[in-house]
Scaffold this motif. Structure first.
Motif, short mmCIF file in Angstrom:
data_model
loop_
_atom_site.label_atom_id
_atom_site.label_comp_id
_atom_site.label_asym_id
_atom_site.label_seq_id
_atom_site.Cartn_x
_atom_site.Cartn_y
_atom_site.Cartn_z
N ILE A 1 58.41 14.46 53.94
CA ILE A 1 58.97 15.29 52.79
C ILE A 1 59.15 16.77 53.43
O ILE A 1 60.28 17.58 53.02
CB ILE A 1 57.83 15.81 51.72
N MET A 2 58.42 17.31 54.29
CA MET A 2 58.40 18.44 54.79
C MET A 2 59.57 18.95 55.85
O MET A 2 59.93 19.97 55.88
CB MET A 2 57.10 19.06 55.26
N LEU A 3 59.83 17.85 56.62
CA LEU A 3 60.88 18.23 57.74
C LEU A 3 62.25 17.53 57.20
O LEU A 3 62.43 16.30 56.55
CB LEU A 3 60.32 17.21 58.96
N PRO A 4 63.25 18.54 57.59
CA PRO A 4 64.66 18.06 57.38
C PRO A 4 64.97 16.54 57.90
O PRO A 4 64.56 16.26 59.19
CB PRO A 4 65.37 19.07 57.94
N LYS A 5 65.77 15.91 57.22
CA LYS A 5 65.99 14.65 57.95
C LYS A 5 66.40 14.53 59.45
O LYS A 5 66.23 13.86 60.27
CB LYS A 5 67.15 13.94 57.00
N ALA A 6 67.46 15.64 60.03
CA ALA A 6 67.72 15.69 61.04
C ALA A 6 66.54 15.70 62.12
O ALA A 6 66.69 15.38 63.18
CB ALA A 6 68.54 17.08 61.22
N ASP A 7 65.44 16.76 61.88
CA ASP A 7 64.37 16.93 62.54
C ASP A 7 63.66 15.53 62.72
O ASP A 7 63.05 15.23 63.81
CB ASP A 7 63.44 17.97 61.92
N GLN A 8 63.55 14.86 61.69
CA GLN A 8 62.76 13.25 61.73
C GLN A 8 63.78 12.51 62.48
O GLN A 8 63.16 11.74 63.35
CB GLN A 8 62.86 12.81 60.31
N ALA A 9 64.80 12.58 62.65
CA ALA A 9 65.59 11.52 63.43
C ALA A 9 65.56 11.94 64.81
O ALA A 9 65.36 11.07 65.88
CB ALA A 9 66.93 11.66 63.10
N ARG A 10 65.34 13.02 65.40
CA ARG A 10 65.01 13.75 66.60
C ARG A 10 63.77 13.41 67.10
O ARG A 10 63.49 12.91 68.19
CB ARG A 10 65.32 15.30 66.79
N ILE A 11 62.88 13.57 66.15
CA ILE A 11 61.29 13.31 66.60
C ILE A 11 61.04 11.73 67.01
O ILE A 11 60.30 11.43 67.74
CB ILE A 11 60.42 13.91 65.65
N ALA A 12 61.74 10.92 65.84
CA ALA A 12 61.32 9.56 65.85
C ALA A 12 61.37 8.61 67.18
O ALA A 12 62.28 9.29 68.10
CB ALA A 12 62.09 8.88 64.85
#
Length: 131
Positions: free
Chosen positions: A120-131
């Motif tokens: 919820i807290m991270l934008p989708k772009a950040d989630q994709a980069r971190i995964a």
């Protein structure tokens, strides 16, 4: 990437300890005024608000928005259900003290809360980069 996730998890855990302290400091006085489940619900609401702002600022380093604030209770829905069921089982079925049951019950909810909170807290772009 893994370093960022590890930092977030550690920060999340530290804030979780602070959040648990906030919860417990609210729960004990409320316990003298209302039944334990009502005290649990009210203390959870108080600590959840603080948790939102601390996690936005320090864990995820993201701007707290109204949308995130309104979605944030979802991060605590699993926590709330797990801890509430745990408190009930520990107090009513196992006859442990209602003073200590919430602390024990909260342990099982930590991994689920982190996963949902991060989504919820991270934008989708950040989630994709971190995964």
């Amino acid at each position: 990437m893994a370093g960022r996730t590890n930092r977030q998890l550690i920060t999340f855990a530290v804030i979780g300890v602070l959040n648990t302290g906030t919860y417990y400091c609210a729960y004990l006085p409320l316990l003298t005024l209302v039944p334990y489940l009502v005290a649990h619900i009210l203390a959870t609401s108080i600590s959840m608000t603080g948790s939102f702002f601390l996690n936005a600022r320090f864990t995820y380093r993201t701007r707290p928005t109204l949308r995130k604030f309104l979605l944030f209770p979802l991060t605590n829905a699993a926590n709330f259900l797990i801890t509430t069921a745990g408190v009930y089982v520990l107090v009513d079925l196992l006859h442990l003290s209602s003073r200590w049951a919430p602390l024990l019950a909260s342990l099982g909810a930590i991994p689920v809360t982190f996963a949902v909170s991060r989504r919820i807290m991270l934008p989708k772009a950040d989630q994709a980069r971190i995964a």
